[in-house]
Design an enzyme around this catalytic site. Sequence first.
Site, PDB file in Angstrom:
ATOM      1  CG  PHE A 217      44.367  49.405  47.079  1.00  0.00           C
ATOM      2  CD1 PHE A 217      44.786  47.410  46.840  1.00  0.00           C
ATOM      3  CD2 PHE A 217      45.222  50.011  46.079  1.00  0.00           C
ATOM      4  CE1 PHE A 217      45.502  47.112  46.090  1.00  0.00           C
ATOM      5  CE2 PHE A 217      46.512  49.420  45.035  1.00  0.00           C
ATOM      6  CZ  PHE A 217      46.392  47.691  44.829  1.00  0.00           C
TER       7      PHE A 217
ATOM      8  CE  LYS B  15      44.003  49.600  35.976  1.00  0.00           C
ATOM      9  NZ  LYS B  15      45.773  50.072  36.451  1.00  0.00           N
TER      10      LYS B  15
END
Length: 534
Positions: free
Chosen positions: A190, A119
């Site tokens: 992503f 993350k």
Amino acid sequence: MADLEDGESIEVQGSGSSRYLLRNVGEVYSCTCPAWRNQSHAIDKRTCKHLKALRGEAAELTRVGAPTPGTSSTSATSASRASGGRAAASASSAQAPPLLLANPWDNAQDLSGWWMSEKLDGVRAYWDGKAFISRLGNRYHAPPWFTSGLPDTPLDGELWGGRKRFQRTISIVRRQDQSDHWKEIAFVVFDAPALDAPFEDRVEHLKQLFATQSAPHARAHDHELCRDLPHLRTELSRVEALGGEGLMLRKPGSRYEPGRSITLLKVKSFFDAEALVIDHQAGAGRHAGRLGALLVELPDGTRFSVGTGFSDKERASPPPRGAIVTFRYQELSDAGVPRFPSYVAVRDDIRWPPDNAELRRAVPHPPSDTLAEGGKAARATPGASADTKKNSLDETASTASTESATTTDSSASADGSASADSSASTDSSASTASAGSATPTTSTTPTSAGTPAGTSSQPTTPAASSSTRRFEFTDGTSSKFWEIEVSNRQYTVRYGRLGTTGQSKTKEAASEEAARREAAKLVDEKTGKGYVER
């Protein structure tokens, strides 16, 4: 008329007793007054009477592209274009992009076979084929050399400046002057929102795209399959030990669906949340003459102090009253107050109250492993604070705690001088409130966005008070921290190596006064051993 240089700020008197802060950051002018904060325009298109008084009404209207008195909208637009880029256009409608949003992991769902990635602690950015758009629909003014080579199809990713550089990243991407500071930023992609295919196919598409396309400042994010829960925890510990924020997990075969989805989960050892700055609390000791702590308020009216996580520069020029800030914390106390809160950054990319505040829910702590301490096994208890009061936190900001090493032992010593291992490491800045800050918690009606800075509703029910102090010890062979928090009759000690979450012990005294006396004794012991308060 007066003006502000890039990076400058000035405090002005409002019409009443309130004072407001005017800023210029990369040619984006802002004011902390409610009139500026509550506008629905993009942040570079907002103005107010305080900015007009400072810079001149004509200059302000030209900057935001509005017609000046006696000037047509066409000529105002021309003047804006001729002003050297000061009124560079952002997303005209400020329409939020259709982003896929994450839910926190509930610590129970089996994530074996899910796709796991770090993350990133950066700024979410949606590339619409022409420009970077924020979650609120505002444009990020990246230089042409930065966007060179990006495709004309949508990409979802993060403008990332590296671990532990969130505040620096924000300060760069919200500028409008397309400066060379963008050389510190990468666009880490992503997902490919426009590709109607399973997640695995979209990831493969991104790999091929950046293998063949010349976009030196962009790259595809790495993903790997999660084998099982031990693999998840090992990877989380590795990422957090490096200063990372946590992990993201994607369900295999899932599609890109705008909105909050159960196919995208976030896993972290600490919770994050947003709060509104209500007031500044003066510092003491080494922080005398500057900020000691921020008095902040959650959307449900709960108030508390945030006293750690600030740099010396931030203490000298703290976030203004009325600003929205992100803080990190370990868990909630039984009274619903975040424990060990630590300042992260000012947020310009979200509204107050948060736009998904209705998606609140309790997130229980996971089962904890047995921790060895002092030669005996101590079973870490799940967070007793995972009660209905946790519903007050914004779900987007809350993330699952994964290895909370909290032990309650009324008979054990609360010294905690030995260094302790922790299975989930994190940034040592995620610590405690300022020395000796005791802030009464109140349960009130949530403050509306239009409430003048520094004002609030009166508390209806006084709650428990708490205070936290942090100390550190560093020599040639050891780097440790020690924290103590007093809440009603209980006092909790948390300790461990710097850079880890450490572990904690809680004891209960006969009264709150007795708990504070015991805490004072322990503080004297620590300072006598060379620990320094932070």
